[in-house]
Structure formats: C-alpha cells, structure tokens
Design an enzyme around this catalytic site. Sequence first.
Site, short mmCIF file in Angstrom:
data_model
loop_
_atom_site.label_atom_id
_atom_site.label_comp_id
_atom_site.label_asym_id
_atom_site.label_seq_id
_atom_site.Cartn_x
_atom_site.Cartn_y
_atom_site.Cartn_z
N HIS A 177 1.51 0.55 -13.49
CA HIS A 177 2.37 -0.60 -13.77
C HIS A 177 3.83 -0.15 -13.68
CE1 HIS A 177 3.33 -4.54 -15.35
NE2 HIS A 177 4.23 -3.95 -16.10
N ASN A 216 -4.98 2.06 -13.47
CA ASN A 216 -3.98 1.18 -12.85
C ASN A 216 -2.59 1.79 -13.04
OD1 ASN A 216 -2.98 -1.25 -11.64
ND2 ASN A 216 -2.44 -1.99 -13.68
N ASP A 234 -2.81 -5.03 -18.22
CA ASP A 234 -1.85 -4.01 -18.66
C ASP A 234 -2.00 -3.58 -20.11
OD1 ASP A 234 -0.73 -4.32 -16.10
OD2 ASP A 234 0.57 -5.93 -16.82
N GLU A 277 6.68 6.36 -8.80
CA GLU A 277 5.25 6.10 -8.58
C GLU A 277 4.69 7.05 -7.54
OE1 GLU A 277 4.76 1.42 -9.77
OE2 GLU A 277 5.08 1.86 -7.67
N SER A 279 3.92 3.25 -15.88
CA SER A 279 2.82 3.53 -16.81
C SER A 279 1.53 3.61 -16.02
CB SER A 279 2.69 2.40 -17.84
OG SER A 279 3.91 2.23 -18.53
N GLY A 284 0.78 -1.24 0.00
CA GLY A 284 0.00 0.00 0.00
C GLY A 284 0.81 1.28 0.00
N SER A 285 2.07 1.22 -0.47
CA SER A 285 2.85 2.46 -0.45
C SER A 285 2.30 3.48 -1.46
CB SER A 285 4.34 2.20 -0.70
OG SER A 285 4.57 1.79 -2.03
N ASN A 286 1.80 3.00 -2.58
CA ASN A 286 1.17 3.93 -3.54
C ASN A 286 -0.13 4.47 -2.99
OD1 ASN A 286 2.50 4.22 -6.36
ND2 ASN A 286 2.87 2.09 -5.75
C1 GRF Z 1 3.55 -0.97 -7.52
O1 GRF Z 1 4.89 -1.10 -7.90
C2 GRF Z 1 2.65 -0.87 -8.71
O2 GRF Z 1 3.28 -0.40 -9.86
C3 GRF Z 1 2.21 -2.29 -8.94
O3 GRF Z 1 2.14 -2.86 -7.67
C4 GRF Z 1 3.05 -2.21 -6.79
C5 GRF Z 1 2.31 -1.90 -5.54
O4 GRF Z 1 3.16 -1.47 -4.51
N1 GRF Z 1 0.97 -2.34 -9.68
P1 GRF Z 1 2.55 -0.84 -3.21
O5 GRF Z 1 1.62 -1.87 -2.58
O6 GRF Z 1 1.82 0.40 -3.58
O7 GRF Z 1 3.73 -0.55 -2.32
#
Ligand code: GRF
Length: 184
Positions: free
Chosen positions: A98, A96, A139, A168, A130, A6-8
């Site tokens: 990627h 999404n 994708d 990201e 992306s 969940g870092s994103n």
């Molecule tokens: C990210 O690298 C994203 O590109 C991919 O899954 C990963 C998720 O990482 N789809 P996080 O859980 O957000 O740390």
Amino acid sequence: MASGQGSNAQAIMDYFSDRPGVSVSLVLSNNKNANVLTIARDYGIKTVSFNRNEFYQSDKILDLLVGEAPDLIVLAGFMWKVPEKFLLAFPRKIINIHPALLPKYGGKGMYGKRVHRAVLANGEKKSGISIHYCNADYDKGKLIDQFKTPVAVEDDVASLSTKIKTLEHRNYAKVIDQLLFSKS
Ligand code: GRF
C-alpha cells in the site's frame, strides 16, 4: 496478482530472475489488457486473466492457484477485494503493498493518487509504503514492514508518487525474499 501498469510486478520479476531457488511462476490479472501481462510474457512467465464471475462466483482461479502451490501470493496493484475462500486456502500467504503508512490513508477508495492527495492535504511531513498480509478488510491485515520517505513542502502528487514508487521498487522484492526464506 496485478491490475494495471505492473511496475511493482516488474521489479519483482526482475529481482527474482536471477535469484536461485525462487521463481515467479504465474502472473494473474483481472484485466486482460493490463500492461503487467505484457511484461510478464516478456519475462517468459505464464499469465492468466480472469473476469469477475471467474474470480468471485467460480473456483476457476482458486483451483488454479491451489494447483500452483505457491509459497507466496503477491498482490502488486491488484484492485479487487480478495474473497474469503482465497484467504482460507492460503493463510498468511497473501501479501499486499500500500502506498502510504498504514493504518493511515488506507481502506476502501484509498488507492493511487487519492492516497498522495490526502497525505499532502493533511500536511504530513512523511509518507511511505506498507507491506502487509491480506485479510478480509481493505488494508487492515497484519503489517510486515514499512518504509518511509520525507514529504517536502514543494512536493505535489506527481513528485510524491515518484518517491513512493521508488521506495516500492526498492523494497517489495527484498521483503518477499526475506519472507520466503524465513518460512523455509
Ligand atoms: C502501487 O503504488 C501499490 O502500492 C498499489 O498499487 C500501485 C501499483 O502500481 N497497491 P504498479 O501497477 O505496480 O505500477
């Protein structure tokens, strides 16, 4: 929607925590123990987890999302394929991210370290991220934006992964912001 770390999702929650007019209203995960759910609760955001049956065989999650009436559904490390009924209910509203420069290094089985390993094995001089609309194939949906980073000869999976995560975290929320406001 996220499956793991969940870092994103965190970067997105953080960005929008003080952005007028936008809120992250719901965080969903297919894994009830996912770290992303703990983070979301810390931000005071509603969380829901679900199992395979609830996602694919019933309309429980679809109905929940329809009830939320989101402007955007953001996949951030969500590992399950999105069923067609969701795509039909939310056309051009599911996006999404990627961790490579699609159309290269995408598709079924291309996730996490596997992506970076393949990029390094092919001697690529650059990689990146992306952000794209979701469609019925892994994708393959229409690209929204890409961001690049150089791959150095001394890079390994760990260092490339760090570069990509940084990209990201820096860009996903900004692109979401732009999308939301270009729609209104
Ligand atoms: C990210 O690298 C994203 O590109 C991919 O899954 C990963 C998720 O990482 N789809 P996080 O859980 O957000 O740390």
